[in-house]
Design an enzyme around this catalytic site. Structure first.
Site, short mmCIF file in Angstrom:
data_model
loop_
_atom_site.label_atom_id
_atom_site.label_comp_id
_atom_site.label_asym_id
_atom_site.label_seq_id
_atom_site.Cartn_x
_atom_site.Cartn_y
_atom_site.Cartn_z
N ASN A 26 0.80 -1.20 -0.17
CA ASN A 26 -0.09 0.03 -0.18
C ASN A 26 0.80 1.32 -0.09
O ASN A 26 0.61 2.24 -0.72
CB ASN A 26 -0.96 0.04 1.30
CG ASN A 26 -2.26 -0.93 1.18
OD1 ASN A 26 -2.58 -0.99 -0.04
ND2 ASN A 26 -2.85 -1.33 1.93
N GLU A 66 -5.95 -7.37 5.25
CA GLU A 66 -5.11 -8.47 4.52
C GLU A 66 -5.35 -9.82 5.17
O GLU A 66 -4.73 -10.76 4.69
CB GLU A 66 -3.74 -8.25 4.34
CG GLU A 66 -2.89 -8.44 5.36
CD GLU A 66 -2.73 -7.03 6.35
OE1 GLU A 66 -1.80 -6.90 7.26
OE2 GLU A 66 -3.74 -6.32 6.37
#
Length: 392
Positions: free
Chosen positions: A261, A296
């Site tokens: 990210n 995640e």
């Protein structure tokens, strides 16, 4: 087929109320509700003919009501076909409706035969509703579906019985006035009221429960991955455990996801999550539960799977995920995932106990260097090594 004044106000109000209710529900996206609503509005119009069109000749009233009743059963049959996702058969059903109305025109205007008009119209209604019932029979998955088909079958059977009584037991009416003052017409309307109300209530309940299920499913799913969210997983897993089904738990966590990210942006992170979710949908058995618990982390429940079977499956998913080509990131940047696996134990009070052991195994996989599968034990072992399950 013009109703008497016995139910002149009751029947139109009942049908109109349900028609409007179905259309309101259909506004939320239910196609079958819109079809049911159109059918009940058509029925309301048919029963309103003596009130609204009283200034017309009796023959015109009769034919108008006949056309509306045929349309009513056309829509009822179409609603059933839509509900059970069967072919709509629009062309043959419309052809039948047109042929029936043409026969009614002949019976009323040329032959002046009320029994013929009644029989033709009722036969058309029987086929327009009965054929979809036969087509949908055996497709029901829920009790509400079976009940709806049973009530629709009762409507068909009632029509057949009434026509049999009209032909065999009752003298032929001399005209529409004689028919509308007969006991047969009175009981016909009583039957139509009761069965029409039952079918409306059953269909409305089925549509409402479908709508609730759709919104419940949406609330139980993660909007990005399409998998279950934590609440949906807990609910589904609890239902399976209530039925006595236990199995293995797999917890999966994408390695160094924050770096993805931070370095490549959240859009790339979303693509990575979608890639893993797609692999889970592709490789998991049909009865498995897969959920994104947040970020995640993914959790999988495999009913009736052993620890060894779950470990092998987790390893296959790990290898497939690590092997995905990600050209946007570059050939030297590999994204992997770590997995923890745990089996059910007799002392588990809830599935959370099993998830806790799988989470410990996942932590061990992270500590051991990531991109690996660890199974619960004392201590956790890699999936490619002999499995050691520790009891507590």
């Amino acid at each position: 087929m013009v109703p008497t004044d016995n139910f002149a106000f009751l029947l139109p109000v009942i049908m109109l109320t349900f028609g409007c209710t179905f259309l309101i529900v259909g506004h939320w996206g239910s196609r079958q509700a819109r079809i049911w609503g159109t059918g009940y509005l058509s029925a309301a119009a048919a029963f309103s003919v003596p009130l609204v069109l009283s200034w017309l000749p009796v023959q015109a009233q009769t034919l108008t009501a006949d056309a509306l009743f045929i349309a009513t059963f056309y829509f009822f049959g179409g609603a059933l076909l839509a509900r059970f996702r069967r072919p709509s058969l629009i062309a043959p059903r419309i052809a039948l409706a047109i042929a029936a109305f043409a026969s009614n025109l002949y019976s009323v205007i040329v032959a002046h035969s009320l029994p013929a008009e009644l029989l033709v119209n009722d036969l058309a209604c029987v086929v327009l509703l009965g054929l979809p019932v036969v087509i949908c029979f055996g497709q029901s998955q829920h009790a509400r579906d079976r009940l709806l088909l049973a009530v629709a079958s009762a409507v068909v059977l009632d029509t057949i019985v009434r026509d049999t009584i009209l032909i065999v037991l009752l003298p032929s009416p001399t005209g529409i006035e004689g028919f509308t003052s007969s006991s047969y017409d009175f009981y016909m309307q009583v039957g139509a009221s009761i069965l029409g109300l039952l079918m409306a209530l059953t269909a409305l309940a089925a549509v409402a429960l479908d709508t609730i299920a759709i919104y419940r499913d949406a609330a139980d799913r993660d909007h990005l991955s399409g998998l279950l969210n934590r609440r949906g997983f807990d609910r589904a897993a609890a239902e399976l455990r209530h039925r006595g089904k236990t199995g293995a738990i797999i917890i999966c966590d994408i390695d160094h996801f924050k770096r993805v990210n931070d370095k490549f942006g959240h859009a790339m992170g979303d693509r990575v999550i979608l890639a893993l979710a797609g692999l889970l949908r592709e490789r998991l058995p049909a009865d498995a539960l897969a959920a994104r618990f947040g970020g995640e982390e993914f959790v999988i429940f495999l009913p009736a799977a052993s620890l060894a079977q779950a470990g092998d499956l987790a390893n296959a998913i790990r290898l497939a995920f690590a092997g995905v080509e990600r050209g946007e990131i570059g050939p030297n940047h590999k994204i992997t995932a770590s997995f923890g696996v745990a089996a059910a134990e007799s002392g588990d009070a809830a599935i959370a106990d099993q998830i806790g052991r799988a989470d410990s195994a996942l932590y061990a996989a992270k500590e051991a260097g990531r991109n690996r599968v660890m199974v619960a034990g004392e201590p956790p072992q890699e999936a490619t090594m002999p499995r050691i399950v520790g009891g507590r």
